[in-house]
Design a protein around this motif. Structure first.
Motif, PDB file in Angstrom:
ATOM      1  N   SER A  43       0.829  -1.207   0.000  1.00 53.34           N
ATOM      2  CA  SER A  43       0.000   0.000   0.000  1.00 53.34           C
ATOM      3  C   SER A  43       0.866   1.261   0.000  1.00 53.34           C
ATOM      4  CB  SER A  43      -0.926  -0.006   1.216  1.00 53.34           C
ATOM      5  OG  SER A  43      -1.653   1.185   1.288  1.00 53.34           O
ATOM      6  N   ASP A  44       1.885   1.273   0.834  1.00 53.31           N
ATOM      7  CA  ASP A  44       2.782   2.430   0.888  1.00 53.31           C
ATOM      8  C   ASP A  44       3.509   2.638  -0.447  1.00 53.31           C
ATOM      9  OD1 ASP A  44       2.003   2.813   3.503  1.00 53.31           O
ATOM     10  OD2 ASP A  44       3.881   2.066   4.385  1.00 53.31           O
ATOM     11  N   ARG A  45       3.953   1.544  -1.050  1.00 52.78           N
ATOM     12  CA  ARG A  45       4.647   1.643  -2.342  1.00 52.78           C
ATOM     13  C   ARG A  45       3.715   2.173  -3.435  1.00 52.78           C
ATOM     14  NH1 ARG A  45       8.943  -2.761  -3.513  1.00 52.78           N
ATOM     15  NH2 ARG A  45       9.979  -2.986  -1.504  1.00 52.78           N
ATOM     16  N   VAL A  46       2.485   1.673  -3.459  1.00 50.67           N
ATOM     17  CA  VAL A  46       1.516   2.121  -4.455  1.00 50.67           C
ATOM     18  C   VAL A  46       1.208   3.600  -4.251  1.00 50.67           C
ATOM     19  CG1 VAL A  46      -0.866   1.861  -5.267  1.00 50.67           C
ATOM     20  CG2 VAL A  46       0.553  -0.165  -4.884  1.00 50.67           C
ATOM     21  N   ALA A  47       1.033   4.011  -3.008  1.00 52.81           N
ATOM     22  CA  ALA A  47       0.764   5.426  -2.722  1.00 52.81           C
ATOM     23  C   ALA A  47       1.897   6.304  -3.235  1.00 52.81           C
ATOM     24  CB  ALA A  47       0.562   5.635  -1.224  1.00 52.81           C
ATOM     25  N   LEU A  48       3.131   5.882  -3.026  1.00 53.17           N
ATOM     26  CA  LEU A  48       4.272   6.656  -3.535  1.00 53.17           C
ATOM     27  C   LEU A  48       4.236   6.743  -5.058  1.00 53.17           C
ATOM     28  CD1 LEU A  48       7.219   5.452  -1.257  1.00 53.17           C
ATOM     29  CD2 LEU A  48       6.206   7.738  -1.345  1.00 53.17           C
ATOM     30  N   LEU A  49       3.934   5.621  -5.702  1.00 59.83           N
ATOM     31  CA  LEU A  49       3.862   5.620  -7.167  1.00 59.83           C
ATOM     32  C   LEU A  49       2.728   6.509  -7.671  1.00 59.83           C
ATOM     33  CD1 LEU A  49       4.535   1.831  -7.819  1.00 59.83           C
ATOM     34  CD2 LEU A  49       6.070   3.743  -8.350  1.00 59.83           C
ATOM     35  N   GLU A  50       1.664   6.617  -6.883  1.00 61.59           N
ATOM     36  CA  GLU A  50       0.542   7.479  -7.251  1.00 61.59           C
ATOM     37  C   GLU A  50       0.792   8.934  -6.868  1.00 61.59           C
ATOM     38  OE1 GLU A  50      -3.311   4.524  -6.905  1.00 61.59           O
ATOM     39  OE2 GLU A  50      -2.585   5.480  -5.073  1.00 61.59           O
ATOM     40  N   GLY A  51       1.863   9.160  -6.120  1.00 60.20           N
ATOM     41  CA  GLY A  51       2.178  10.521  -5.696  1.00 60.20           C
ATOM     42  C   GLY A  51       1.359  10.985  -4.512  1.00 60.20           C
ATOM     43  N   ILE A  52       0.896  10.032  -3.716  1.00 59.93           N
ATOM     44  CA  ILE A  52       0.069  10.353  -2.552  1.00 59.93           C
ATOM     45  C   ILE A  52       0.918  10.244  -1.297  1.00 59.93           C
ATOM     46  CG2 ILE A  52      -1.910   9.623  -1.163  1.00 59.93           C
ATOM     47  CD1 ILE A  52      -3.121   8.514  -3.768  1.00 59.93           C
ATOM     48  N   LEU A  53       0.783  11.228  -0.425  1.00 60.96           N
ATOM     49  CA  LEU A  53       1.471  11.194   0.854  1.00 60.96           C
ATOM     50  C   LEU A  53       0.539  10.553   1.883  1.00 60.96           C
ATOM     51  CD1 LEU A  53       3.871  12.010   2.636  1.00 60.96           C
ATOM     52  CD2 LEU A  53       2.711  14.187   3.021  1.00 60.96           C
ATOM     53  N   ILE A  54       1.006   9.488   2.506  1.00 61.53           N
ATOM     54  CA  ILE A  54       0.210   8.808   3.521  1.00 61.53           C
ATOM     55  C   ILE A  54       0.678   9.272   4.889  1.00 61.53           C
ATOM     56  CG2 ILE A  54      -0.357   6.583   4.564  1.00 61.53           C
ATOM     57  CD1 ILE A  54      -0.110   5.323   1.861  1.00 61.53           C
ATOM     58  N   PRO A  55      -0.236   9.769   5.711  1.00 67.42           N
ATOM     59  CA  PRO A  55       0.158  10.217   7.051  1.00 67.42           C
ATOM     60  C   PRO A  55       0.570   9.028   7.918  1.00 67.42           C
ATOM     61  CG  PRO A  55      -2.218  10.263   6.832  1.00 67.42           C
ATOM     62  CD  PRO A  55      -1.664   9.911   5.474  1.00 67.42           C
ATOM     63  N   ASP A  56       1.415   9.312   8.911  1.00 66.84           N
ATOM     64  CA  ASP A  56       1.841   8.253   9.833  1.00 66.84           C
ATOM     65  C   ASP A  56       0.700   7.789  10.727  1.00 66.84           C
ATOM     66  OD1 ASP A  56       4.411   8.189   8.870  1.00 66.84           O
ATOM     67  OD2 ASP A  56       5.173   9.627  10.329  1.00 66.84           O
ATOM     68  N   ALA A  57      -0.239   8.677  11.003  1.00 68.78           N
ATOM     69  CA  ALA A  57      -1.379   8.332  11.857  1.00 68.78           C
ATOM     70  C   ALA A  57      -2.667   8.524  11.070  1.00 68.78           C
ATOM     71  CB  ALA A  57      -1.393   9.226  13.094  1.00 68.78           C
ATOM     72  N   LEU A  58      -3.600   7.637  11.312  1.00 66.61           N
ATOM     73  CA  LEU A  58      -4.892   7.744  10.639  1.00 66.61           C
ATOM     74  C   LEU A  58      -5.754   8.780  11.345  1.00 66.61           C
ATOM     75  CD1 LEU A  58      -5.598   3.956  10.114  1.00 66.61           C
ATOM     76  CD2 LEU A  58      -4.854   5.595   8.398  1.00 66.61           C
ATOM     77  N   PRO A  59      -6.613   9.468  10.597  1.00 64.18           N
ATOM     78  CA  PRO A  59      -7.525  10.428  11.224  1.00 64.18           C
ATOM     79  C   PRO A  59      -8.421   9.723  12.241  1.00 64.18           C
ATOM     80  CG  PRO A  59      -7.737  10.456   8.820  1.00 64.18           C
ATOM     81  CD  PRO A  59      -6.803   9.350   9.181  1.00 64.18           C
ATOM     82  N   PRO A  60      -8.814  10.420  13.306  1.00 60.71           N
ATOM     83  CA  PRO A  60      -9.653   9.788  14.348  1.00 60.71           C
ATOM     84  C   PRO A  60     -10.940   9.185  13.805  1.00 60.71           C
ATOM     85  CG  PRO A  60      -8.901  11.951  15.068  1.00 60.71           C
ATOM     86  CD  PRO A  60      -8.489  11.800  13.628  1.00 60.71           C
ATOM     87  N   ASP A  61     -11.592   9.843  12.849  1.00 67.04           N
ATOM     88  CA  ASP A  61     -12.850   9.312  12.335  1.00 67.04           C
ATOM     89  C   ASP A  61     -12.651   8.018  11.540  1.00 67.04           C
ATOM     90  OD1 ASP A  61     -11.548  10.813  10.379  1.00 67.04           O
ATOM     91  OD2 ASP A  61     -13.411  11.328   9.354  1.00 67.04           O
TER      92      ASP A  61
END
Length: 102
Positions: A71-89
């Motif tokens: 998932s992290d690799r795909v996000a990088l390839l898509e140019g998406i920054l994934i936060p270290d923590a998920l939003p509370p909701d």
């Protein structure tokens, strides 16, 4: 185009090599042919969920860790920054979803 089987194969191969294990050792422990495991690692074959669990078990690696890395690799390839923590909701939705599955 991003091909998931290639990303999964890359993660599995990198893990196996980091552990210093051979294809033969993992294929034997996972009860899959050496040739098929090689094709999975090279992204030429799709691993079924059952096979993925068997390979991960042979690597003593949770499937969730593999999927997270992919998932992290795909996000990088898509140019998406994934936060270290998920939003509370997000965690609230996950708990509700899990409760309905059980």
């Amino acid at each position: 185009m991003i091909v998931l089987r290639q990303q999964i194969g890359d993660v599995l191969r990198a893990t196996r090599q980091r552990q210093g294990k051979t294809l033969r050792e993992i294929s034997s422990a996972a009860r899959v042919s050496l040739g098929y495991l090689s094709e999975v690692e090279r992204g030429q074959k799709e691993a079924s969920s059952e096979l993925l669990f068997a390979i991960c078990d042979a690597l003593d690696l949770p499937v969730s860790v593999v999927l997270r890395e992919v998932s992290d690799r795909v996000a990088l390839l898509e140019g998406i920054l994934i936060p270290d923590a998920l939003p509370p909701d997000f965690s609230d939705v996950s708990k509700d979803s899990l409760a309905s599955v059980s």
